[in-house]
Design an enzyme around this catalytic site. Structure first.
Site, PDB file in Angstrom:
ATOM      1  CB  ALA A   3      -0.922   0.004   1.219  1.00  0.00           C
TER       2      ALA A   3
ATOM      3  CB  ALA B 126      -0.514  -2.910  11.967  1.00  0.00           C
TER       4      ALA B 126
ATOM      5  CE1 TYR C 172       0.521   0.470  21.075  1.00  0.00           C
ATOM      6  CE2 TYR C 172       0.231   2.846  21.171  1.00  0.00           C
ATOM      7  CZ  TYR C 172       0.089   1.655  20.507  1.00  0.00           C
ATOM      8  OH  TYR C 172      -0.474   1.649  19.252  1.00  0.00           O
TER       9      TYR C 172
ATOM     10  CE  LYS D  91      -1.096   3.622  16.618  1.00  0.00           C
ATOM     11  NZ  LYS D  91      -1.598   3.244  15.285  1.00  0.00           N
TER      12      LYS D  91
HETATM   13  P1  NAI Z   1      -3.172  -6.367  11.832  1.00  0.00           P
HETATM   14  O1  NAI Z   1      -1.771  -6.856  11.833  1.00  0.00           O
HETATM   15  O2  NAI Z   1      -4.248  -7.302  12.236  1.00  0.00           O
HETATM   16  O3  NAI Z   1      -3.537  -5.828  10.347  1.00  0.00           O
HETATM   17  C1  NAI Z   1      -2.644  -5.035   9.626  1.00  0.00           C
HETATM   18  C2  NAI Z   1      -3.086  -4.945   8.176  1.00  0.00           C
HETATM   19  O4  NAI Z   1      -2.136  -4.141   7.462  1.00  0.00           O
HETATM   20  C3  NAI Z   1      -3.148  -6.311   7.442  1.00  0.00           C
HETATM   21  O5  NAI Z   1      -4.264  -6.309   6.584  1.00  0.00           O
HETATM   22  C4  NAI Z   1      -1.866  -6.290   6.595  1.00  0.00           C
HETATM   23  O6  NAI Z   1      -1.946  -7.082   5.415  1.00  0.00           O
HETATM   24  C5  NAI Z   1      -1.810  -4.819   6.250  1.00  0.00           C
HETATM   25  N1  NAI Z   1      -0.486  -4.365   5.807  1.00  0.00           N
HETATM   26  C6  NAI Z   1       0.670  -4.326   6.507  1.00  0.00           C
HETATM   27  N2  NAI Z   1       1.659  -3.812   5.728  1.00  0.00           N
HETATM   28  C7  NAI Z   1       1.106  -3.512   4.536  1.00  0.00           C
HETATM   29  C8  NAI Z   1       1.597  -2.960   3.326  1.00  0.00           C
HETATM   30  N3  NAI Z   1       2.852  -2.589   3.185  1.00  0.00           N
HETATM   31  N4  NAI Z   1       0.740  -2.834   2.282  1.00  0.00           N
HETATM   32  C9  NAI Z   1      -0.561  -3.207   2.380  1.00  0.00           C
HETATM   33  N5  NAI Z   1      -1.089  -3.723   3.520  1.00  0.00           N
HETATM   34  C10 NAI Z   1      -0.266  -3.881   4.569  1.00  0.00           C
HETATM   35  O7  NAI Z   1      -3.176  -5.025  12.680  1.00  0.00           O
HETATM   36  P2  NAI Z   1      -4.230  -4.321  13.676  1.00  0.00           P
HETATM   37  O8  NAI Z   1      -3.881  -4.688  15.061  1.00  0.00           O
HETATM   38  O9  NAI Z   1      -5.611  -4.477  13.181  1.00  0.00           O
HETATM   39  O10 NAI Z   1      -3.779  -2.794  13.513  1.00  0.00           O
HETATM   40  C11 NAI Z   1      -4.449  -1.851  12.694  1.00  0.00           C
HETATM   41  C12 NAI Z   1      -4.346  -0.490  13.329  1.00  0.00           C
HETATM   42  O11 NAI Z   1      -5.029  -0.499  14.582  1.00  0.00           O
HETATM   43  C13 NAI Z   1      -2.903  -0.045  13.627  1.00  0.00           C
HETATM   44  O12 NAI Z   1      -2.791   1.340  13.391  1.00  0.00           O
HETATM   45  C14 NAI Z   1      -2.780  -0.315  15.119  1.00  0.00           C
HETATM   46  O13 NAI Z   1      -1.799   0.488  15.731  1.00  0.00           O
HETATM   47  C15 NAI Z   1      -4.179   0.048  15.579  1.00  0.00           C
HETATM   48  N6  NAI Z   1      -4.576  -0.463  16.901  1.00  0.00           N
HETATM   49  C16 NAI Z   1      -4.417  -1.787  17.232  1.00  0.00           C
HETATM   50  C17 NAI Z   1      -4.767  -2.223  18.507  1.00  0.00           C
HETATM   51  C18 NAI Z   1      -4.615  -3.668  18.924  1.00  0.00           C
HETATM   52  O14 NAI Z   1      -4.699  -3.961  20.109  1.00  0.00           O
HETATM   53  N7  NAI Z   1      -4.399  -4.572  17.994  1.00  0.00           N
HETATM   54  C19 NAI Z   1      -5.356  -1.309  19.509  1.00  0.00           C
HETATM   55  C20 NAI Z   1      -5.547   0.035  19.015  1.00  0.00           C
HETATM   56  C21 NAI Z   1      -5.144   0.425  17.768  1.00  0.00           C
END
Ligand code: NAI
Length: 398
Positions: free
Chosen positions: A113, A142, A237, A246
């Site tokens: 992306a 992420a 964090y 963040k």
């Molecule tokens: P996740 O690891 O489940 O999903 C990450 C997504 O990003 C996946 O679809 C992956 O394929 C995609 N991705 C990664 N690198 C990529 C690239 N270069 N090109 C295209 N796609 C790419 O992560 P999660 O936990 O859902 O995190 C999403 C957001 O939510 C992040 O900003 C994270 O900091 C935030 N967040 C997460 C929390 C948690 O406890 N997991 C809590 C609060 C916020």
């Protein structure tokens, strides 16, 4: 092929395609019965659509009332002679299959992306085949690495405290134990690089690009996700490298909000609850907190996973009947409200004070934590026959 879970440290080295189908189906079943998203968007782009909050957003927006057409972008691996591939690959396939059966558009783009070529491909697709404009862009990437937009050189993020070292326990999912970790403070360069990778720069450049291409509908909204957490997690964090990134994301939301207001749109950062995802299990020192949090929130009937968080976010915050989006003093949308309740945090602090490497499985909800991790990779579903043969040739294309 018979597929069993293989875990190395915090990383799943295998995943089960049929179990991933079950995980997607479970989330769809949940949103179908939940409070519906009544005034939702019709055309949505989700960056980071294959797991965690991005996948849950896509499911909620397609099946939870709004019937949105979606484009999903993710970085995943399909099956090959090297292995079964990544869970996100199968999630994308299953989601699209089920959404298309409902008559919705659900197009996947697998690749980087961050790359200008991906941007161009998506823009052409929106213009030529997706109706020409978007109502919502969800930014849910992420990652630990991003190519420098100018030089192409890889920039890496680090998860470290700032100013002083931090100590904490981390769950080792392979060995089912708590391991103590000491993290040295980040250097200025590490802070800067983490902000580059996980801050708002790429989000902003996506939105500016789509706006300049004329692909954002009047009233278009954009969202990105953040975490703040209670004081006990701040050293690693909120006050660490990730928190710096963040903070940059939060400032970016304000800039993007100004940009989108001109066409009656808005940009928000949504602060979510801490959850087990592919990304979060890597955060050192966070897992004991998650073990205690899950135990307390489940006992109080307040626990939510990604899908419950996202359905509530869109139905009750972003697309409310009165058209208002409730925010806090810093203009953040708080869907971490239940996690941050004083009574929840009081109980969590009491459990954490007692937790040791010997008793963490009984004090905290380790079974829930590990069960969630296995489910992310398609394991642990009663309905799936894990002794059965899986034909990976069925899953060659996204
Ligand atoms: P996740 O690891 O489940 O999903 C990450 C997504 O990003 C996946 O679809 C992956 O394929 C995609 N991705 C990664 N690198 C990529 C690239 N270069 N090109 C295209 N796609 C790419 O992560 P999660 O936990 O859902 O995190 C999403 C957001 O939510 C992040 O900003 C994270 O900091 C935030 N967040 C997460 C929390 C948690 O406890 N997991 C809590 C609060 C916020």
């Amino acid at each position: 092929m018979i597929i069993q879970p293989i875990i190395k440290g915090q990383v799943a080295k295998s995943c089960h395609p049929v179990g991933c189908a079950e995980a997607v189906a479970e989330q769809i079943a949940y949103v179908r019965k939940a409070v519906p998203i009544a005034r939702g968007p019709r055309k949505v782009l989700v960056l980071g659509a294959s797991s965690g909050f991005g996948l849950a957003s896509r499911i909620a927006l397609a099946f939870g009332g709004a019937r949105a057409d979606t484009i999903g972008v993710a970085f995943e691996r399909g099956p090959s002679d090297k292995g079964v591939g990544s869970a996100g690959w199968y999630n994308l396939i299953h989601f699209s299959h089920l959404a298309e059966k409902e008559g919705l558009i659900a197009r996947n783009f697998v690749g980087d992306a961050f790359s200008p070529a991906m941007r161009r491909t998506i823009a052409d697709y929106i213009r030529d085949e997706f109706g020409g404009s978007l109502d919502l862009v969800v930014y849910s990437l992420a990652t630990g690495v991003r190519p420098d937009p100018q030089t192409g050189e890889l920039i890496r993020s680090t998860i470290k405290p700032i100013g002083a070292p931090a100590r904490g326990y981390t769950v080792n999912l392979e060995k089912d134990c708590l391991e103590e970790q000491r993290l040295d403070p980040a250097s200025d360069r590490e802070i800067e690089d983490t902000v580059k990778v996980m801050g708002g720069e790429d989000w902003e450049s996506w939105i500016r690009f789509l706006r300049d291409e004329g692909l954002l509908a009047e009233g278009c909204q954009t969202l990105a996700f953040s975490y703040i957490g209670p004081a006990v997690t701040h050293a690693i964090y909120h006050h660490g490298t990730l928190g710096r990134a963040k903070a940059h994301l939060h400032q970016t939301a304000d800039r993007l909000d100004g940009l989108l207001k001109v066409q009656k749109g808005a940009a928000h950062v949504v602060v979510c609850k801490a959850l087990v995802t592919k990304a979060s299990v890597f955060i050192p020192g966070l897992s004991p907190y998650l073990l205690a949090l899950f135990r307390v929130m489940k006992a109080m009937g307040l626990h939510e996973g990604c899908i419950e968080q996202m359905q509530r976010l869109y139905a009750e915050r972003i697309y409310r009947a009165d058209g208002r989006i409730p925010v806090d003093d810093a203009r953040l949308v708080r869907i971490d409200d239940r996690e941050q309740r004083a009574d929840v945090q009081e109980h969590v602090a009491a459990l954490l004070a007692e937790m040791t490497p010997e008793n963490f499985r009984s004090i905290g909800d380790y079974d829930g934590y590990k069960g969630d991790f296995l489910k992310l990779n398609g394991f642990g579903f009663d309905s799936v026959d894990y002794a059965g043969d899986v034909d990976l040739a069925l899953y060659g294309a996204c």
